[in-house]
Write an enzyme that holds these catalytic residues in place. Sequence first.
Site, mmCIF file in Angstrom:
data_model
loop_
_atom_site.group_PDB
_atom_site.id
_atom_site.type_symbol
_atom_site.label_atom_id
_atom_site.label_comp_id
_atom_site.label_asym_id
_atom_site.label_seq_id
_atom_site.Cartn_x
_atom_site.Cartn_y
_atom_site.Cartn_z
ATOM 1 N N ALA A 221 36.645 66.316 72.583
ATOM 2 C CA ALA A 221 36.828 66.708 73.994
ATOM 3 C C ALA A 221 37.707 67.949 74.059
ATOM 4 C CB ALA A 221 37.495 65.553 74.733
ATOM 5 N N LYS B 190 34.893 55.106 81.069
ATOM 6 C CA LYS B 190 35.161 55.034 79.622
ATOM 7 C C LYS B 190 36.666 55.155 79.363
ATOM 8 C CE LYS B 190 34.881 54.776 75.269
ATOM 9 N NZ LYS B 190 35.064 55.789 74.290
ATOM 10 N N SER C 59 30.899 53.750 73.637
ATOM 11 C CA SER C 59 31.858 52.892 72.944
ATOM 12 C C SER C 59 31.138 52.012 71.928
ATOM 13 C CB SER C 59 32.630 52.004 73.912
ATOM 14 O OG SER C 59 33.485 51.147 73.161
ATOM 15 N N GLY C 60 31.846 51.714 70.843
ATOM 16 C CA GLY C 60 31.288 50.837 69.801
ATOM 17 C C GLY C 60 31.671 51.299 68.413
ATOM 18 N N ASN D 171 24.938 71.138 63.436
ATOM 19 C CA ASN D 171 26.359 71.140 63.080
ATOM 20 C C ASN D 171 26.752 72.578 62.812
ATOM 21 O OD1 ASN D 171 28.440 68.907 62.627
ATOM 22 N ND2 ASN D 171 28.915 70.368 61.010
ATOM 23 N N VAL E 219 31.398 61.440 62.777
ATOM 24 C CA VAL E 219 31.212 59.984 62.672
ATOM 25 C C VAL E 219 30.192 59.483 63.701
ATOM 26 C CG1 VAL E 219 32.417 57.786 62.973
ATOM 27 C CG2 VAL E 219 33.560 59.675 61.809
ATOM 28 N N ASN F 272 34.888 61.715 74.488
ATOM 29 C CA ASN F 272 35.886 61.150 75.400
ATOM 30 C C ASN F 272 36.511 62.265 76.227
ATOM 31 O OD1 ASN F 272 35.600 58.487 74.702
ATOM 32 N ND2 ASN F 272 37.072 58.603 73.026
ATOM 33 N N HIS G 204 38.119 51.872 80.184
ATOM 34 C CA HIS G 204 37.714 50.955 79.094
ATOM 35 C C HIS G 204 38.718 51.091 77.945
ATOM 36 C CE1 HIS G 204 35.881 50.564 75.094
ATOM 37 N NE2 HIS G 204 35.090 49.618 75.583
ATOM 38 N N ASN G 205 39.040 52.334 77.592
ATOM 39 C CA ASN G 205 39.969 52.554 76.481
ATOM 40 C C ASN G 205 41.383 52.101 76.846
ATOM 41 O OD1 ASN G 205 37.717 53.712 75.388
ATOM 42 N ND2 ASN G 205 38.752 55.524 74.639
ATOM 43 N N GLU H 294 41.385 48.585 76.275
ATOM 44 C CA GLU H 294 41.374 48.429 74.802
ATOM 45 C C GLU H 294 42.802 48.572 74.237
ATOM 46 O OE1 GLU H 294 38.259 50.892 72.823
ATOM 47 O OE2 GLU H 294 39.896 51.533 71.518
HETATM 48 P P1 NAP Z 1 34.450 63.658 64.310
HETATM 49 O O1 NAP Z 1 34.000 62.696 63.279
HETATM 50 O O2 NAP Z 1 35.747 64.344 64.162
HETATM 51 O O3 NAP Z 1 33.295 64.764 64.448
HETATM 52 C C1 NAP Z 1 33.419 65.836 65.332
HETATM 53 C C2 NAP Z 1 32.196 66.718 65.228
HETATM 54 O O4 NAP Z 1 32.372 67.804 66.133
HETATM 55 C C3 NAP Z 1 32.004 67.323 63.838
HETATM 56 O O5 NAP Z 1 30.631 67.410 63.591
HETATM 57 C C4 NAP Z 1 32.621 68.708 64.002
HETATM 58 O O6 NAP Z 1 32.053 69.679 63.161
HETATM 59 C C5 NAP Z 1 32.233 69.029 65.415
HETATM 60 N N1 NAP Z 1 33.112 70.027 66.003
HETATM 61 C C6 NAP Z 1 34.453 70.015 66.038
HETATM 62 N N2 NAP Z 1 34.907 71.101 66.696
HETATM 63 C C7 NAP Z 1 33.809 71.797 67.079
HETATM 64 C C8 NAP Z 1 33.612 73.015 67.773
HETATM 65 N N3 NAP Z 1 34.638 73.706 68.239
HETATM 66 N N4 NAP Z 1 32.345 73.443 67.960
HETATM 67 C C9 NAP Z 1 31.287 72.739 67.506
HETATM 68 N N5 NAP Z 1 31.403 71.568 66.845
HETATM 69 C C10 NAP Z 1 32.657 71.120 66.634
HETATM 70 O O7 NAP Z 1 34.461 62.986 65.757
HETATM 71 P P2 NAP Z 1 33.730 61.662 66.270
HETATM 72 O O8 NAP Z 1 34.547 60.475 65.900
HETATM 73 O O9 NAP Z 1 32.296 61.703 65.912
HETATM 74 O O10 NAP Z 1 33.902 61.840 67.844
HETATM 75 C C11 NAP Z 1 33.117 62.720 68.641
HETATM 76 C C12 NAP Z 1 33.462 62.446 70.104
HETATM 77 O O11 NAP Z 1 33.161 61.072 70.386
HETATM 78 C C13 NAP Z 1 34.944 62.621 70.441
HETATM 79 O O12 NAP Z 1 35.077 63.059 71.763
HETATM 80 C C14 NAP Z 1 35.502 61.216 70.324
HETATM 81 O O13 NAP Z 1 36.654 61.016 71.097
HETATM 82 C C15 NAP Z 1 34.326 60.409 70.855
HETATM 83 N N6 NAP Z 1 34.280 59.008 70.407
HETATM 84 C C16 NAP Z 1 34.593 58.655 69.118
HETATM 85 C C17 NAP Z 1 34.528 57.313 68.745
HETATM 86 C C18 NAP Z 1 34.843 56.859 67.337
HETATM 87 O O14 NAP Z 1 34.947 55.647 67.118
HETATM 88 N N7 NAP Z 1 34.960 57.757 66.375
HETATM 89 C C19 NAP Z 1 34.126 56.354 69.682
HETATM 90 C C20 NAP Z 1 33.778 56.752 70.961
HETATM 91 C C21 NAP Z 1 33.858 58.085 71.309
HETATM 92 P P3 NAP Z 1 32.646 69.965 61.677
HETATM 93 O O15 NAP Z 1 32.051 68.911 60.841
HETATM 94 O O16 NAP Z 1 32.150 71.312 61.364
HETATM 95 O O17 NAP Z 1 34.134 69.867 61.794
#
Ligand code: NAP
Length: 629
Positions: A242, A349, A294-295, A195, A175, A268, A352-353, A356
Amino acid sequence: MEPQNRHRTIVVMGVSGSGKTTIGKRLAALLELPFEDADAYHPPANIAKMKNGTPLMDEDRWPWLETLNQRMQQWEQGGVLACSALKESYRQLLSKNLSIHWVYLEGSMETLLQRMEARDHFMKPEMLQSQLDTLEPPSYALNVSISNRPEQMVSEIIAKLGTMQSDLGIVGMGVMGRSLAKNALNKGFKVSVYNRSDPKEAHILPNFLKEVPPERVLGFDEWEGFVNSLSQPRRILLMIPAGTAIDAVLETLTPLLAPGDVVMDGGNSHYRETQRRMQNLASHSIDYLGVGVSGGEEGALKGPSMMAGGSETAYKKVSHLLEAMAAKEPNAKPCAALLGPDGAGHFIKTVHNGIEYGEMQLLAELYALLRGLISYEDIRTLFQQWQEGEAQSFLLGLTAEIFSKKEGGSYVLDKVLDVASSKGTGVWSSIAALESGVPASMMVEAVLARHLSGAQGTREVWAKLRPVPKTVKQIAPETLLKAYQWARLVNHLQGLELIQIQSQKENWNVQLSEVLRVWSVGCIIQSKLVQQLQQQLSQHASLWELEWVLAQLPEGLEALQEALQWGLTQQTALPCFSAAWNHSGGLTTINSPANLIQALRDAFGAHTYQRTDRPLDQQFTTNWKDHGA
Ligand code: NAP
C-alpha cells in the site's frame, strides 16, 4: 474461455541455435495449436546431403518448402512451424495461399554461440556466419530478442500477436500475488502476471513461471505486453504494498488502459486513498475497486475472503473471477462480495485486521496467564479441547500448533523475540475508532500492547522491581474459557459497531450480516463466533442489545472478573481482557461518572453542561468555586 483468434499460422524462424524449436513448441502448447519442425520434412536426398556435410542448394529446398506449405494448408485451426526460412524467396513459397505470422528470433553471433555452447550443441562459427550472411531479415516479422528467457519470449510473442488473451492480470508476484495467480489458474482462468524488473528480484518471475502450468499463464516484466495480453475490458489486480507503490503503478498503467477497464487494489490500502484513486481513475472512465483480501498465503491459494468496495458496474465485471477464487461457505456461497461503494471494502478489511489484532492479543494474554502454571504441551491440549467447541477459530487452532513446534528438542516459540511491531491497518482501525467516537478499546489496546513490547530496555529494569506474586487459587479452565469467549464477543461487537458508524457517516449502507458472512470462511478471523454473530445479525439490528449477547452477559462478565483478579494477583498485564471488562463494566453502569468530567470542564473552561433536571437542549454554566449559594 477458448483462446481467441485460433486460426493462426505462425512460423518461428531464425538461424541455427536461435531456439526455434523450444520457442515454437512452447508457443504451440500455450495456444493449443499443433507444432511441426520443418527439419522433419526434408526428403531423403536432402538428409543424405546434410549427413555428408554437403550444403543444400536452393533447388534442393524447393520441394521441401512446397511440402511444408501444403502441410500448413492442412492445419484446420492453424499451427506453429519452426523453420529457418532465411531467404525472402523461401518465405514466399511457404506463404502460398496462407496468411503467416512470422516470428523472427533475433540474436548476435556472440549470443548465438554462447547459447549453443550452453546446450552442448557444437557448430562451427564459419557455418553460423554463413547462415547469418544468407539471412534476409523480414521487415514484416515480429522480432524477438533471444537474450530473454524462453518463457518471457513466448509471453512477448503472444502478447504482441494478440493470440491469447488472459482473463486476469496480476501485478506483484510477492507472497499474495503468487498464490492468487495460482488460485486463478487452478480455477481454469488464463492469467497474465507482471513483476517489476528490479535486477535484485530478477529470479521472481522466471521462478514463478516454472511453478505453474505453462498453457494458461503469461509472464511480463514490461507493462505494454502485460496490458496487451489481457482480454477487454481488462481486469487487473494489484498485489503490491500500500502507499506510494500503488500511485506509482497507477501512473504508469493508466495511460495504457482503455475506458471500461477495471483495476482492483487487493492490498491493505487506506480507504481514503482508495476513494481518491477511484475518483482519479473515474476521470479516465476506468473502474477501480478496493478489494480487501484476507487469508494469508494459504488462504490466497486455496480460497481467501474478499471484501470489495466500489461501484456495482465495476464489481459485475470481476465478480466471476473473485467469487470463483474466494473461499466457499458450507452451502457453496463464495466469501467474496461487494460490501459497499467507494472505500467500503478497504475500510472493512482495516477493521477486520483491527479485530484480528484484538484476537491475537487475547491469545497472547492467555499464554501469559498459563505459561507459568502448565507446560506448553498442556496449553496445546487445552486449546485443542476449546477448538472442539464454541471457541473454535482459525487463530486458536494455529496457536495450538505453535505450542507443538520444536527445533532441536526445544520450543521454537521460546526463541522468538518478544517484541511485536504494528503498522498500517491496526493503527488505522484504532484511529478510525477514535475519530468516529466508537469505544473500540480492544483493537487500540492491542496496538498499544505491541508498542509496549518494544520497551525491552525498560522492561528489564522494571522487572527487577516487580513485587513477588502471591500464590492464588488457580482459575478453573471453564471460567477462563468463558472469560475468553466474552472478551472475544466484545472485541467483535466493537469492530462491527465501528463499521456500522462509519457506514452511516459515509452513506455506504453496509450490511453487517453480509460482512460477517464474507468473514465466516477464508479469512484470518474466521470462527464459530463469526458464524453465530452472522446468524444473530440477520435477524436483529441492534448489536449491543441482541438477546443472544445479553443472555451471555452475566456469566461472561463474572468469568472475566475472575480471570482479571487472578491475572492481577499474578501480576500479569492483561490489556485486552481489561479493555473487555472496562467496556462491559461501563455499559453495566447506570450512573456513569462522566458528570464529574462535565463539571470539571465547565469549572476550568466554562465549557457548559447539560442538566438531568432540565431539557437536554439547554446548556448551563456554574461558578464552581463560589460556595456561597
Ligand atoms: P510482498 O510479498 O512483499 O510482495 C510485494 C510485491 O509487490 C512484490 O512482487 C514486489 O516486487 C512488488 N512491489 C513492491 N514495490 C513495488 C513497486 N514500487 N512497484 C511495483 N511493484 C512493487 O507482499 P504481499 O505479502 O504479497 O502483500 C501484497 C499486499 O497484500 C500488501 O498490501 C499487503 O499488505 C497485502 N496483504 C498481505 C497479506 C499477507 O498475508 N502477506 C494478507 C492480506 C493482504 P519485488 O519482488 O520486485 O520486490
